[in-house]
Design an enzyme around this catalytic site. Structure first.
Site, PDB file in Angstrom:
ATOM      1  N   TRP A 167       0.809  -1.222   0.000  1.00 12.37           N
ATOM      2  CA  TRP A 167       0.000   0.000   0.000  1.00 12.37           C
ATOM      3  C   TRP A 167       0.837   1.264   0.000  1.00 12.37           C
ATOM      4  CZ3 TRP A 167       1.821   2.519   4.114  1.00 12.37           C
ATOM      5  CH2 TRP A 167       2.326   1.753   5.166  1.00 12.37           C
ATOM      6  N   ASN A 168       2.155   1.169   0.288  1.00  7.07           N
ATOM      7  CA  ASN A 168       2.884   2.423   0.553  1.00  7.07           C
ATOM      8  C   ASN A 168       3.216   3.227  -0.701  1.00  7.07           C
ATOM      9  OD1 ASN A 168       4.868   0.564  -0.137  1.00  7.07           O
ATOM     10  ND2 ASN A 168       6.379   1.410   1.263  1.00  7.07           N
ATOM     11  N   LYS A 191      -2.362  -8.121  -8.007  1.00  5.12           N
ATOM     12  CA  LYS A 191      -3.172  -8.076  -6.791  1.00  5.12           C
ATOM     13  C   LYS A 191      -2.614  -6.970  -5.901  1.00  5.12           C
ATOM     14  CE  LYS A 191      -2.947  -9.456  -2.835  1.00  5.12           C
ATOM     15  NZ  LYS A 191      -3.474  -8.194  -2.295  1.00  5.12           N
ATOM     16  N   PRO A 192      -3.239  -5.793  -5.953  1.00  6.64           N
ATOM     17  CA  PRO A 192      -2.750  -4.696  -5.111  1.00  6.64           C
ATOM     18  C   PRO A 192      -3.206  -4.873  -3.665  1.00  6.64           C
ATOM     19  CG  PRO A 192      -4.678  -3.988  -6.350  1.00  6.64           C
ATOM     20  CD  PRO A 192      -4.422  -5.423  -6.744  1.00  6.64           C
ATOM     21  N   SER A 246       6.270  -7.219   2.883  1.00 13.09           N
ATOM     22  CA  SER A 246       7.081  -7.500   4.068  1.00 13.09           C
ATOM     23  C   SER A 246       7.881  -8.792   3.878  1.00 13.09           C
ATOM     24  CB  SER A 246       6.168  -7.621   5.287  1.00 13.09           C
ATOM     25  OG  SER A 246       5.241  -8.656   5.061  1.00 13.09           O
ATOM     26  N   GLU A 267      10.856  -8.093  -3.439  1.00 12.12           N
ATOM     27  CA  GLU A 267      11.285  -6.783  -2.919  1.00 12.12           C
ATOM     28  C   GLU A 267      10.696  -6.690  -1.517  1.00 12.12           C
ATOM     29  OE1 GLU A 267      13.286  -4.710  -4.274  1.00 12.12           O
ATOM     30  OE2 GLU A 267      13.355  -5.344  -6.364  1.00 12.12           O
ATOM     31  N   ARG A 295      10.346  11.108   3.496  1.00 11.98           N
ATOM     32  CA  ARG A 295       9.588  10.882   2.275  1.00 11.98           C
ATOM     33  C   ARG A 295       8.485   9.885   2.637  1.00 11.98           C
ATOM     34  NH1 ARG A 295      10.401   7.875  -3.014  1.00 11.98           N
ATOM     35  NH2 ARG A 295      11.678   6.466  -1.801  1.00 11.98           N
ATOM     36  N   CYS A 301      10.167   1.433   2.318  1.00 12.25           N
ATOM     37  CA  CYS A 301      11.096   0.336   2.623  1.00 12.25           C
ATOM     38  C   CYS A 301      12.528   0.844   2.677  1.00 12.25           C
ATOM     39  CB  CYS A 301      10.968  -0.759   1.571  1.00 12.25           C
ATOM     40  SG  CYS A 301      11.153  -0.110  -0.092  1.00 12.25           S
ATOM     41  N   GLU A 398      11.307  -2.643  11.352  1.00  9.88           N
ATOM     42  CA  GLU A 398      10.981  -1.469  10.543  1.00  9.88           C
ATOM     43  C   GLU A 398      10.030  -0.575  11.334  1.00  9.88           C
ATOM     44  OE1 GLU A 398       9.439  -3.646   6.965  1.00  9.88           O
ATOM     45  OE2 GLU A 398      10.524  -2.055   5.925  1.00  9.88           O
ATOM     46  N   SER A 458      16.049   5.809  -5.137  1.00 14.19           N
ATOM     47  CA  SER A 458      15.204   5.180  -6.165  1.00 14.19           C
ATOM     48  C   SER A 458      15.340   5.904  -7.502  1.00 14.19           C
ATOM     49  CB  SER A 458      13.737   5.229  -5.741  1.00 14.19           C
ATOM     50  OG  SER A 458      13.605   4.764  -4.431  1.00 14.19           O
TER      51      SER A 458
HETATM   52  P1  NAD Z   1       2.507  -6.954   3.392  1.00 15.55           P
HETATM   53  O1  NAD Z   1       3.578  -7.975   3.205  1.00 15.55           O
HETATM   54  O2  NAD Z   1       1.633  -7.081   4.560  1.00 15.55           O
HETATM   55  O3  NAD Z   1       1.544  -6.942   2.115  1.00 15.55           O
HETATM   56  C1  NAD Z   1       2.050  -6.786   0.804  1.00 15.55           C
HETATM   57  C2  NAD Z   1       1.065  -7.405  -0.164  1.00 15.55           C
HETATM   58  O4  NAD Z   1       0.978  -8.805   0.086  1.00 15.55           O
HETATM   59  C3  NAD Z   1      -0.357  -6.860  -0.061  1.00 15.55           C
HETATM   60  O5  NAD Z   1      -0.921  -6.813  -1.358  1.00 15.55           O
HETATM   61  C4  NAD Z   1      -1.053  -7.926   0.780  1.00 15.55           C
HETATM   62  O6  NAD Z   1      -2.447  -7.990   0.543  1.00 15.55           O
HETATM   63  C5  NAD Z   1      -0.375  -9.179   0.253  1.00 15.55           C
HETATM   64  N1  NAD Z   1      -0.423 -10.330   1.147  1.00 15.55           N
HETATM   65  C6  NAD Z   1      -0.473 -10.348   2.507  1.00 15.55           C
HETATM   66  N2  NAD Z   1      -0.497 -11.638   2.940  1.00 15.55           N
HETATM   67  C7  NAD Z   1      -0.449 -12.421   1.835  1.00 15.55           C
HETATM   68  C8  NAD Z   1      -0.428 -13.839   1.620  1.00 15.55           C
HETATM   69  N3  NAD Z   1      -0.462 -14.707   2.630  1.00 15.55           N
HETATM   70  N4  NAD Z   1      -0.393 -14.282   0.354  1.00 15.55           N
HETATM   71  C9  NAD Z   1      -0.343 -13.415  -0.680  1.00 15.55           C
HETATM   72  N5  NAD Z   1      -0.345 -12.085  -0.543  1.00 15.55           N
HETATM   73  C10 NAD Z   1      -0.393 -11.596   0.700  1.00 15.55           C
HETATM   74  O7  NAD Z   1       3.248  -5.552   3.329  1.00 15.55           O
HETATM   75  P2  NAD Z   1       2.607  -4.103   3.455  1.00 15.55           P
HETATM   76  O8  NAD Z   1       2.308  -3.849   4.893  1.00 15.55           O
HETATM   77  O9  NAD Z   1       1.518  -3.929   2.457  1.00 15.55           O
HETATM   78  O10 NAD Z   1       3.829  -3.197   2.966  1.00 15.55           O
HETATM   79  C11 NAD Z   1       4.859  -2.803   3.789  1.00 15.55           C
HETATM   80  C12 NAD Z   1       6.059  -3.720   3.617  1.00 15.55           C
HETATM   81  O11 NAD Z   1       6.473  -3.714   2.254  1.00 15.55           O
HETATM   82  C13 NAD Z   1       7.249  -3.251   4.406  1.00 15.55           C
HETATM   83  O12 NAD Z   1       7.891  -4.352   4.981  1.00 15.55           O
HETATM   84  C14 NAD Z   1       8.134  -2.601   3.345  1.00 15.55           C
HETATM   85  O13 NAD Z   1       9.492  -2.537   3.678  1.00 15.55           O
HETATM   86  C15 NAD Z   1       7.866  -3.473   2.170  1.00 15.55           C
HETATM   87  N6  NAD Z   1       8.189  -2.783   0.924  1.00 15.55           N
HETATM   88  C16 NAD Z   1       9.284  -3.181   0.225  1.00 15.55           C
HETATM   89  C17 NAD Z   1       9.640  -2.516  -0.940  1.00 15.55           C
HETATM   90  C18 NAD Z   1      10.858  -2.912  -1.723  1.00 15.55           C
HETATM   91  O14 NAD Z   1      10.969  -2.492  -2.875  1.00 15.55           O
HETATM   92  N7  NAD Z   1      11.768  -3.694  -1.176  1.00 15.55           N
HETATM   93  C19 NAD Z   1       8.846  -1.461  -1.403  1.00 15.55           C
HETATM   94  C20 NAD Z   1       7.730  -1.096  -0.677  1.00 15.55           C
HETATM   95  C21 NAD Z   1       7.403  -1.775   0.490  1.00 15.55           C
END
Ligand code: NAD
Length: 494
Positions: A167-168, A191-192, A246, A267, A295, A301, A398, A458
């Site tokens: 979502w970020n 799948k967003p 995550s 990622e 930012r 992340c 984090e 980035s």
């Molecule tokens: P999250 O892992 O909770 O969710 C990310 C996505 O995965 C969402 O679309 C969510 O619906 C989906 N998801 C959750 N459980 C799932 C499952 N069991 N099976 C399939 N899909 C599933 O992360 P978040 O809270 O949305 O985002 C924050 C995290 O993302 C932080 O850890 C951040 O560091 C990381 N992030 C990394 C990058 C990068 O480029 N490395 C960029 C942005 C965010």
């Protein structure tokens, strides 16, 4: 601290929320979905429901993969130049509608409009960059060393891709995957995150308008991501999983993908150190730290999660950073004056509160902020902590919020050891006027990306990604498109 008057009302003027929540986007049409359920999308600034999107079940996931499979042969056979021009059109339409898209992102994510504008420009750039890459996916042709045959290497589209985004960065995390996948000739199911699906659907409609054929991009939202993703990964037609989110969910998905031996790009989370040496330019370091920390209000992340400042510059850096943090305007994302918007959910605020309390209990000092803001909206104030002990939870988790924990260090060796003392390895920041020292230190830090004397790393033209438990693979640059290809080698006697 400067807290702008907060409003309980969402400013949705000029944004077609109904149009962006019509249903799942499958095969170029909007579909209600088998479950009949809807998922509310909440504005984190006002806590009001902006819209409700469809909640996909297993049959919808299968329909999305079917649509991607139907479109795959035609898209793979489309000449690269034609694919390139469609991607270029996506860039142009995103640029034309940048302000509307930025406001939509601010509404559903909460980020300050200025950050949302930056995100739209960054997200659109993935289409321009990959429009240029689409016509430059070149193979190899050469003589085998033994002289018996020629070696032909051809990069082919990897196949149907499942893309999962957080979502970020509701626009950029999607376009960073969709643009290279399409450039390579693949079709996709995106799948967003359920917190911010409206941007993904708004962009889906835009891709169709830009000429992306039906079925090449499909978008589904679901409240049951586990089973829905597992069903797609079990389909033998799916050959790629590209996930941003995550580290915990990434690990689960790697295990799931292993059952069908699917190619994975991951990622994942970060825990970026930001290191300021005594010989740094103070203004450059403070400005860099503000960008690296604030930012997206810290919800990135790549956000600086641990600030290590050398003893000789420590007091001046702490004073200057605290003054900048205190003066930030906190308010609703869509307010053009806002510099720090709300967090994504109440749960996210509670996590930040817990991490700050833990650090304070262990001896950290609060120089500004430090307590969640009461009232409507999920707000946490810009916070500076000093003397944060190494064993504080925020040293290894984090924070994902506007909290800058600062610790003092003495020697180069000491700070490199501290920087690397984490399972993560995404980004790091180094400030020193001595570039030779900066490069030497950068090479010793275990991270996929280092920003030297700057707060932003980035760039669509550079390989984004992490080492250790921050991920696998790279997005952007010339590496990004290759993640969506398979090299095929043909040995031929001529
Ligand atoms: P999250 O892992 O909770 O969710 C990310 C996505 O995965 C969402 O679309 C969510 O619906 C989906 N998801 C959750 N459980 C799932 C499952 N069991 N099976 C399939 N899909 C599933 O992360 P978040 O809270 O949305 O985002 C924050 C995290 O993302 C932080 O850890 C951040 O560091 C990381 N992030 C990394 C990058 C990068 O480029 N490395 C960029 C942005 C965010």
């Amino acid at each position: 601290m400067n807290i702008a008057a907060r409003t309980a009302k969402s400013d949705t003027s000029g944004i077609d929320l109904d149009g962006f929540s019509k249903g799942l986007f499958i095969g170029g049409t909007w579909q209600e979905g088998e479950t009949g359920r809807r998922i509310p999308v909440v504005d984190p600034s006002s806590e009001t429901v902006l819209a409700e999107v469809a909640d996909a079940g297993l049959a919808d996931a299968a329909a999305a993969v079917d649509a991607a499979a139907r479109a795959a042969p035609g898209w793979a056979a489309t000449p690269p130049r034609q694919r390139s021009e469609i991607l270029r059109r996506c860039f142009e339409l995103m640029s034309e509608r940048a302000e509307m898209l930025a406001r939509l992102i601010s509404l559903e994510n909460g980020k300050a409009l200025r950050d949302a504008r930056g995100e739209v420009a960054y997200a659109a750039e993935f289409f321009r960059w990959n429009a240029e890459e689409a016509v430059r996916i070149v193979g190899d042709f050469g003589m085998a060393p033994a002289g018996a045959n020629r070696i032909i290497v051809d990069y082919q589209p990897i196949g149907i891709c499942v893309l999962i985004t957080p979502w970020n960065f509701p626009a950029a995390m999607a376009t960073r995957k969709i643009a290279p996948a399409l450039a390579a000739g693949c079709t996709v199911v995106l799948k967003p995150a359920t917190e911010t699906p409206l941007t993904a659907y708004a962009l889906a409609a835009l891709y169709k308008e830009a000429g992306v054929p039906d079925g090449v991009v499909n978008v589904i939202t679901t409240s049951t991501p586990g089973p829905v993703t597992s069903a797609m990964l079990a389909d033998p037609r799916v050959r790629k999983l590209s996930f941003t989110g995550s580290t915990g969910v990434g690990r689960t998905l790697l295990a799931e993908a292993s059952k069908s031996v699917i190619s994975c790009s991951m990622e994942l989370g970060g825990n970026a150190p930001l290191i300021v040496f005594d010989d740094a330019d103070l203004d450059v370091a403070v400005e860099g730290a503000m960008i690296a920390k604030m930012r997206n209000a810290g919800e990135a992340c790549t956000a600086a999660n641990r600030l290590y400042v050398q003893a000789g510059i420590y007091d001046r850096f702490v004073a200057a950073l605290t003054q900048r943090m205190e003066s930030l305007a906190v308010g609703p994302g869509t307010d053009p004056e806002t510099e720090c918007g709300p967090m994504i959910t109440a749960k996210a605020v509670d996590k930040i509160d817990r991490l700050v309390e833990d650090a304070v209990t262990r001896g950290a000092r609060v120089l500004c902020g430090g307590k969640k803001l009461q009232g409507t909206g999920f707000f946490y104030p810009p916070t500076v902590l000093t003397d944060v002990p190494l064993d504080a939870d925020m040293s290894c988790e984090e924070i994902f919020g506007p909290v800058a924990p600062i610790s003092r260090f003495d020697t180069e060796a000491e700070v490199i050891a501290r920087a690397n003392d984490t399972e993560y390895g995404l980004a790091a920041y180094v400030f020193t006027k001595d570039i030779a020292r900066g490069l030497k230190v950068s090479r010793q830090i275990e991270a996929g990306m280092i920003a030297l004397n700057r707060g932003l790393v980035s760039d669509p033209a550079a390989p984004f990604g992490g080492v250790k438990q921050s991920g696998l693979g790279r997005e952007g640059g010339s590496h990004g498109v290759l993640e969506f290809t398979e090299p095929q080698y043909i040995a031929v006697t001529l």
